[in-house]
Design a protein around this motif. Structure first.
Motif, mmCIF file in Angstrom:
data_model
loop_
_atom_site.group_PDB
_atom_site.id
_atom_site.type_symbol
_atom_site.label_atom_id
_atom_site.label_comp_id
_atom_site.label_asym_id
_atom_site.label_seq_id
_atom_site.Cartn_x
_atom_site.Cartn_y
_atom_site.Cartn_z
ATOM 1 N N SER A 82 -17.308 5.019 -5.912
ATOM 2 C CA SER A 82 -16.595 5.034 -7.086
ATOM 3 C C SER A 82 -16.586 6.174 -7.930
ATOM 4 O O SER A 82 -15.666 6.546 -8.502
ATOM 5 C CB SER A 82 -16.524 3.637 -7.792
ATOM 6 N N THR A 141 -6.595 1.431 -5.727
ATOM 7 C CA THR A 141 -7.976 1.544 -5.362
ATOM 8 C C THR A 141 -8.732 0.790 -6.504
ATOM 9 O O THR A 141 -8.199 0.098 -7.282
ATOM 10 C CB THR A 141 -8.682 2.947 -5.459
ATOM 11 N N ASP A 142 -10.072 0.612 -6.346
ATOM 12 C CA ASP A 142 -10.847 0.006 -7.598
ATOM 13 C C ASP A 142 -10.645 0.362 -8.901
ATOM 14 O O ASP A 142 -10.958 -0.127 -9.911
ATOM 15 C CB ASP A 142 -12.367 0.082 -7.001
ATOM 16 N N GLU A 145 -10.796 -1.976 -3.125
ATOM 17 C CA GLU A 145 -11.553 -1.438 -1.859
ATOM 18 C C GLU A 145 -12.764 -2.389 -1.848
ATOM 19 O O GLU A 145 -13.324 -2.315 -0.894
ATOM 20 C CB GLU A 145 -11.996 0.061 -2.349
ATOM 21 N N PRO A 194 -2.696 7.281 -4.854
ATOM 22 C CA PRO A 194 -2.726 5.939 -5.433
ATOM 23 C C PRO A 194 -2.051 5.841 -6.687
ATOM 24 O O PRO A 194 -1.890 6.739 -7.541
ATOM 25 C CB PRO A 194 -4.138 5.361 -5.363
ATOM 26 N N ARG A 221 0.701 -1.174 -0.157
ATOM 27 C CA ARG A 221 0.081 0.030 0.024
ATOM 28 C C ARG A 221 0.849 1.239 0.026
ATOM 29 O O ARG A 221 0.578 2.260 0.459
ATOM 30 C CB ARG A 221 -0.848 -0.011 1.129
ATOM 31 N N ASP A 269 -2.982 4.026 -9.298
ATOM 32 C CA ASP A 269 -4.116 3.575 -10.292
ATOM 33 C C ASP A 269 -3.585 4.208 -11.706
ATOM 34 O O ASP A 269 -3.803 3.367 -12.707
ATOM 35 C CB ASP A 269 -5.462 4.157 -9.921
ATOM 36 N N LEU A 311 -10.525 9.023 -2.209
ATOM 37 C CA LEU A 311 -9.245 8.299 -1.796
ATOM 38 C C LEU A 311 -9.508 7.680 -0.396
ATOM 39 O O LEU A 311 -9.849 8.275 0.505
ATOM 40 C CB LEU A 311 -7.966 9.111 -1.769
ATOM 41 N N LEU A 312 -9.519 6.515 -0.397
ATOM 42 C CA LEU A 312 -9.676 5.620 0.879
ATOM 43 C C LEU A 312 -8.353 5.997 1.974
ATOM 44 O O LEU A 312 -7.139 6.017 1.291
ATOM 45 C CB LEU A 312 -9.429 4.338 0.732
#
Lengths: 557, 396
Positions: free
Chosen positions: B365, A416-417, A440, A391, A382, A393, B370-371
């Motif tokens: 989504s 993330t997704d 996620e 992220p 992470r 991504d 951002l988590l």
């Protein structure tokens, strides 16, 4: 309506002759699915078969369908076994295969095994059953000893290839006898136990070697050992691949200089050679196509690599200290960027590092749209983009978008997704995906399963993926070789449902703490391995593996 | 070759061989060209035919006139001495001999000839096989019957290149081949499939499915069309719940063992439904499996069932060759009830929170939030070690 006449109404042996020029497994499989007559002809002239999962089909079935096979390749345990995620005793025994082939394929010449348990008994069967045996490759296998190998060495006169990479003890005299008996031996990979001062003798007995894995590459600093070794190496005119190099004493490296110009493959992943010595060595290898090396090479070494080795196709950089918290070497994303800029043929990468940025990934993607295998392992899970804290991504998204022929991808860092959405959208040729500590929600898994048309192997650990995506895409699983999920959120009920509804899948729950139904209901299963098969549930499951098909699951509850 | 066999040898002209093609027409072919074909060569030597029009050598059926013309072109090119490899190697010997006399330039020239001699054939061959597949097939057939091995090899390689990279469907189209493998065979094409209990179960499921199709055909379509739903995207996942819901209603009526077996068939059919979807997916040639998104679901609604049936009924029925036995599958009724109950429970559980959860996920989504990087310190360290520890191992 005019019936179309078949064009290929010529004799079978002519068609067989055409097929003999089609060798890839994929094309042979396509041929066998065309029509009844092609299927029949193809099956009788298939010489080489590869079974990616030894439990997907029974050996008897393979032998019945392809009676003239001369070369068999088998894989056993799932890939994550390399990370000790598959408990001891899980399975992958080769003995049933060799036993069946002993009667079915008396003219078998080649056996290549990966991640299988190979007993001495299995090995002893080989010379007894196959008079024409030529090639034995045991890659990441276990369960055998010198005794088994001695049986091969003593009796297989036509041996061309013997790969002992993983063995811990091998008798040197047995090895020398082997070399004496097998003049066609082209590949020999020793293990650490074989000392350097003995290597020269072995080499002189086998100057025809094309691939050599040295044993331990250290000895006392003595000129006669050095000159003996250098002389032996210079006699090996065919040498193209070098590996081994445990415990390297740098002073002995120049002994291989004479073979460097011919080298296409160099595996220094066990060699603790520092950057300056590495650069010296690499500058002498202009024809290098494949390099495996420790991160001691650092960014500067990779720059030198990019400048000297223009034919480089594959690069793997392993971490010297994976558990260290602090970075011990100066290897960053820059090294990979340099190589991606300087080596136009680079298509396969495995890179361990401690930091990465979206920018670097985008640059790499733009530099190398010909990339086919990209595995990035940022050591700390992470980890975000070190420049922006975002992220990764977008970076990985660029990789899948630009590299249209990407077949293998390993993700790492903060994800993330969204990255899975990119993958599902762009990675249409992707065959294998490895995911850890990412995503996620179930949407992530859903994107991959529904979007990746060519997906064959998916392995996931420590991701928040649960039942929904899995069940909604159940049919997809039958189009894939296997799916591994561990430390995710898949429930026992979902596993049962899948196992009961999909007779052509083996849904295996691995749980070392006890029967899965004895756990609290909401606790997800520990490990899940799903693979397609026409052989039904396997019979050699250890106590901690449960098959979820109708009979087994009902027995449990 | 003895002189006696050769008739009408005019000193100032070449000698010819008389050949009769499959359509009956007769033609003359230059001797050296015709002799390039082993079959013709043998005919001449063994039977003495070919010396006059009345004794023309008949060619095999597979050699029609246009193809024979092509073959003659091939033979005409390749039998020319200047292009044979033998001559080239002679040149190379003289090249070596002349090295120290004439110096580099001359030997280079000779080498140049060597190279040209070698690739001239290659260039010709590559151009030669550029033709449509139909013609290529006729050519290989003809070359084989004339025993012209080099041409057989050349055309074989060309055909192999055509085959490579194609899907089974594409290959079928290219060569006009019938699609005569059954669905079963495409999966596991073996004659002796009966011994595998899984295949037997599959057989029975298919048989039931076929019966179902036939029976539905008899019913009015009205009922079916009413239930047709055509929503995509999000509902692909949601429909799993809808499917479970409706299915459970039918399952409830199943408790009574004496109930009409057709109800039980529907439960089985929904699973065989997914198997069909799986078949489609498994069958590499059909990309239609993509709209089998709905059929990926293990418990499918009758509406989806019928939709799927509609699209595959045509392709499905002719392929089956199993006996339509009405025998029960292997599950005993008690087990089936348990199974039904489990399925019902599970569907109910999923149904209760799924729609909300789904909406949550989707809105998340969309906002691209951002988590927070949530890591239990100890846990992550342990994880990292565990993960990191193993990466040293061979990762080949």
């Amino acid at each position: 309506m005019l019936k179309k006449m078949s064009y290929s109404s010529f004799p079978e042996d002519v068609l067989e002759h055409v097929f003999s020029f089609v060798q890839s497994d994929k094309d042979r499989n396509s041929i066998s699915l065309v029509c009844k007559s092609w299927y029949e002809i193809e099956r009788w002239c298939r010489k080489r078969i590869f079974v990616g999962n030894c439990y997907a089909v029974s050996p008897r079935r393979v032998i019945t369908r392809f009676p003239e096979v001369r070369s068999v390749g088998l894989k056993g345990k799932p890939h994550f076994a390399d990370f000790n995620l598959v408990p001891e005793g899980w399975g992958g025994y080769v003995y049933p295969w060799i036993a069946e082939m002993a009667s079915g394929y008396p003219f078998l010449e080649e056996i290549r095994l990966k991640r299988m348990v190979v007993s001495d008994e299995s090995l002893e069967l080989i010379p007894k059953s196959f008079k024409n045996f030529k090639v034995l490759v045991l890659s990441s296998c276990e369960g055998f000893s010198t005794q088994g190998l001695a049986a091969i060495a003593a009796n297989c006169r036509n041996l061309r290839e013997l790969d002992l990479r993983e063995r811990s003890e091998v008798s040197l005299s047995a090895l020398e006898r082997l070399l004496g008996r097998c003049p066609n031996l082209r590949t020999l990979r020793l293990n650490r136990a074989v000392p350097l001062d003995k290597l020269a003798n072995l080499l002189r007995q086998a100057p025809q070697l094309v691939e050599l894995g040295t044993g331990a590459y250290s000895a006392e600093l003595r000129t006669e050992i050095f000159s003996n070794l250098a002389g032996a190496f210079s006699g090996c005119k065919e040498l193209k691949s070098l590996s081994g190099f445990w415990d390297v004493v740098p002073a002995y490296l120049p002994a291989v200089y004479s073979v460097c110009t011919g080298l296409t493959s160099l595996n220094l992943s066990y060699a603790t050679i520092q950057c300056p010595d590495l650069i010296k060595l690499l500058k002498l290898c202009p024809n290098l196509q494949r390099l495996w090396v420790l991160d001691y090479i650092e960014d500067s070494g990779l720059e030198a690599l990019a400048a000297s080795c223009k034919d480089l196709q594959e690069l793997r950089v392993f971490p010297s200290e994976p558990f260290g918290v602090e970075q011990n070497v100066s290897l960053t994303e820059q090294g990979l960027v340099s190589v991606s800029e300087g080596c136009p043929k680079l298509e396969s990468v495995l890179y361990f590092c401690r930091r990465m940025s979206n920018d670097a990934l985008v640059t790499i993607a733009r530099n190398r749209p010909n990339m086919t295998r990209f595995r990035l392992c940022i050591i700390e899970p992470r980890t975000p983009d070190y420049l922006t804290d975002q992220p990764l991504d977008v970076g990985f998204g660029a990789i899948v978008e630009h590299c249209k022929d990407l077949r293998r991808l390993s993700l790492s860092g903060l994800l993330t997704d969204r990255v899975f959405e990119y993958i599902g959208t762009y990675a249409k040729k992707l065959e294998m995906l490895s995911v850890a500590f990412a995503g996620e929600s179930d949407l992530g898994l859903h994107h991959v399963l529904s979007g990746c048309d060519s997906l064959r192997k998916l392995e996931i650990r420590d991701c928040p993926f649960g039942d929904k995506a899995l069940l909604a895409n159940a049919a997809k699983l039958e189009t894939m070789r296997s799916l591994w999920m561990s430390s995710c959120s898949v429930s026992f009920e979902a596993c049962k449902l899948l196992g009961q509804k999909m007779p052509r899948l083996n849904v295996e729950v691995i749980d070392e703490s006890g029967p899965p139904d004895s756990r609290p209901e909401n606790l997800p299963v520990e490990k899940l391995y799903i693979y397609r098969t026409v052989a039904g549930p396997r019979f050699d499951m250890p106590g901690f593996v449960w098959n979820m098909d109708e009979d087994s699951a009902l027995r449990l509850s | 070759m003895s002189e006696g066999i050769m008739a009408v040898v005019k000193p100032e002209m070449k000698s010819y061989i008389w050949i009769q093609t499959a359509d009956g027409s007769i033609q003359q072919v230059e001797e050296e060209v015709a002799m390039f074909c082993p079959m013709i060569c043998r005919e001449i030597l063994q039977t003495g035919m070919g010396s006059s029009k009345n004794y023309a050598i008949p060619l095999p059926q597979r050699v029609n006139p246009p193809i024979f013309g092509l073959i003659l072109d091939y033979c005409r090119f390749h039998q020319v001495p200047g292009r044979s490899n033998k001559v080239c190697s002679v040149l190379s010997v003289s090249c070596i001999a002349s090295l120290h006399i004439s110096g580099e330039v001359l030997s280079f020239l000779f080498l140049g000839v060597l190279v040209v001699g070698g690739t001239e054939r290659k260039i010709f061959d590559e151009k030669f096989v550029r033709m449509d597949t139909k013609r290529l097939c006729e050519l290989i057939s003809a070359a084989d019957s004339l025993q012209l091995k080099p041409l057989v090899d050349l055309t074989s390689r060309a055909l192999a290149r055509i085959i490579e990279g194609k899907s089974p469907e594409e290959i079928r189209e290219t060569f006009h081949l019938p699609d005569d493998l059954t669905e079963e065979e495409k999966l596991e094409p073996l004659k002796n499939i009966a011994d595998d209990p899984r295949i037997r179960l599959l057989n029975r499921l298919y048989a039931k499915k076929r019966k179902e199709l036939r029976e539905r055909g008899k019913l009015k379509n009205v009922e079916v069309e009413e239930e047709l739903v055509d929503e995509r995207s999000v509902d692909d996942l949601l429909s799993f719940i809808n499917g479970g819901n409706e299915e459970s209603k039918e399952v409830k009526t199943n408790k009574n063992k004496k109930k009409n077996r057709r109800r039980k068939d529907q439960l089985k059919d929904s699973s065989s439904n997914s198997l069909n979807g799986n078949h489609k997916a498994f069958d590499s040639l059909t990309s239609a499996c993509r709209d089998g998104e709905l059929t990926d679901i293990t418990l499918s609604t009758p509406s989806q069932t019928s939709k799927f049936q509609g699209s595959t009924a045509a392709s499905f029925s002719p392929k089956l060759e199993f006996d339509d036995s009405d025998s029960d599958d292997d599950l005993d009724p008690v087990m089936k009830e348990e199974l039904d109950r489990e399925v019902e429970d599970f569907a109910r559980r999923l149904n209760s929170d799924w729609p909300q959860r789904m909406q949550e996920i989707l809105s998340l989504s969309q906002q691209r939030r951002l988590l927070p990087v949530s890591m239990n310190g100890n846990d992550s360290a342990h994880r990292c070690t565990d993960f990191g520890q193993q990466i040293i191992l061979q990762d080949q």
